[in-house]
Design a protein around this motif. Structure first.
Motif, short mmCIF file in Angstrom:
data_model
loop_
_atom_site.label_atom_id
_atom_site.label_comp_id
_atom_site.label_asym_id
_atom_site.label_seq_id
_atom_site.Cartn_x
_atom_site.Cartn_y
_atom_site.Cartn_z
N VAL A 104 0.82 -1.21 0.00
CA VAL A 104 0.00 0.00 0.00
C VAL A 104 0.85 1.26 0.00
N TYR A 105 0.39 2.26 -0.74
CA TYR A 105 0.92 3.62 -0.66
C TYR A 105 -0.23 4.51 -0.19
N THR A 106 -0.24 4.83 1.09
CA THR A 106 -1.34 5.57 1.71
C THR A 106 -1.34 7.03 1.25
N PRO A 107 -2.51 7.58 0.94
CA PRO A 107 -2.59 8.99 0.54
C PRO A 107 -2.04 9.93 1.62
N ASN A 108 -1.31 10.93 1.19
CA ASN A 108 -0.80 11.97 2.09
C ASN A 108 -1.90 13.00 2.32
N SER A 109 -2.02 13.46 3.56
CA SER A 109 -3.05 14.45 3.89
C SER A 109 -2.74 15.84 3.35
N GLN A 110 -1.52 16.04 2.89
CA GLN A 110 -1.00 17.31 2.37
C GLN A 110 -0.72 18.30 3.51
N ARG A 111 0.17 19.23 3.18
CA ARG A 111 0.66 20.16 4.20
C ARG A 111 -0.47 20.95 4.88
N ASP A 112 -1.48 21.34 4.08
CA ASP A 112 -2.59 22.11 4.66
C ASP A 112 -3.75 21.22 5.10
N LEU A 113 -3.53 19.90 5.11
CA LEU A 113 -4.52 18.89 5.50
C LEU A 113 -5.74 18.88 4.59
N ALA A 114 -5.58 19.37 3.36
CA ALA A 114 -6.70 19.44 2.42
C ALA A 114 -7.25 18.05 2.10
N ARG A 115 -6.38 17.04 2.14
CA ARG A 115 -6.82 15.68 1.80
C ARG A 115 -7.07 14.83 3.04
#
Length: 253
Positions: A104-115
């Motif tokens: 698995v490659y888990t999605p990153n939440s992104q720096r601003d937590l947009a994801r």
């Protein structure tokens, strides 16, 4: 059985930085990669004795996973649960007689937590999928999970609380998964050891000073705990902003 996992941050770039030397040296039964960042036909790997299974992202130069194995699987599944595809190529499951291997490659939440909402939905669906598999036979779940579970899993815990990869929500999802019948193999073998990381920023001198995060894991079903012989991190291997991790299990396929 020897398992390797490595976020290569672009397999084509990693090959130019010694990937194949390490691959052949380590001689794993199963070698899982994440963030392959390629499409079909863009890279040809000469891996004699290995079968190759790739899950490419629809978006070019983005995400993607692959498994290279010496052992023919009973089945191969791409996606989570009933899904048979996944636009970002983030998961491959190989079924064997005595276990499932889930890369698995888990999605990153992104720096601003947009994801972050997308990430938490992913965690819920994946946890359900893993439990469904585990009800049939034990699982070996590995990859870049994009979370430092506890404060000893990153160098600067206090200043990173609430940041992507160290939010309360992401860490809680990991805690809940482990509590449902799984173990973090590295912490099983090295419960209190600090300064063990698998990812470092490309900022100047960060890796040299070992200011890192442990966000790559081998997680196995609780009933495989006594079969864990080795769980280690190959911090000396360069070629990516991540380093490879290794698991040795006393099981047959």
């Amino acid at each position: 059985m020897k398992f390797l996992s490595w976020n290569v941050n672009g397999i084509r770039a990693c090959v130019s930085k010694g990937f194949l030397d390490f691959f052949h040296e380590v001689d794993a039964d199963f070698f899982c990669i994440q963030e392959s960042k390629c499409q079909a036909g863009q890279v040809e790997l000469s891996l004699e004795g290995y079968q190759q299974y790739w899950n490419y992202a629809v978006k070019k130069g983005y995400s993607g996973t692959a498994v290279f194995t010496k052992h023919t699987p009973l089945s191969v599944h791409y996606g989570v649960g009933e899904e048979t595809s996944q636009d970002e190529g983030r998961i491959i499951t190989l079924e064997y007689e005595n276990f499932y291997l889930v890369n698995v490659y888990t999605p990153n939440s992104q720096r601003d937590l947009a994801r972050l909402p997308i990430r938490l939905d992913w965690e819920d669906r994946l946890a359900l999928y893993l439990k469904e598999l585990d009800a049939k036979k034990p699982i070996v779940y590995c990859g870049d999970l994009n979370v430092a579970h506890t404060e000893i899993d990153l160098k600067n815990a206090k200043s990173n609380i609430g940041n992507s990869g160290f939010t309360y929500e992401e860490r809680t999802k990991m805690t809940e998964l482990l509590a449902s019948g799984f173990i973090d193999t590295f912490r099983h073998k090295h419960p209190d050891e600090t300064d063990h990381y698998t990812w470092w920023s490309y900022m100047n001198k960060v890796r040299e000073r070992n200011i890192g995060w442990r966000i790559d894991y081998f997680i196995v079903s609780e009933r495989l705990k006594e079969h864990v012989d080795v769980a280690t991190i190959h911090t000396h291997i360069l070629g990516s902003d991540h380093c490879p991790i290794e698991l040795q299990l006393d099981i047959k396929n």
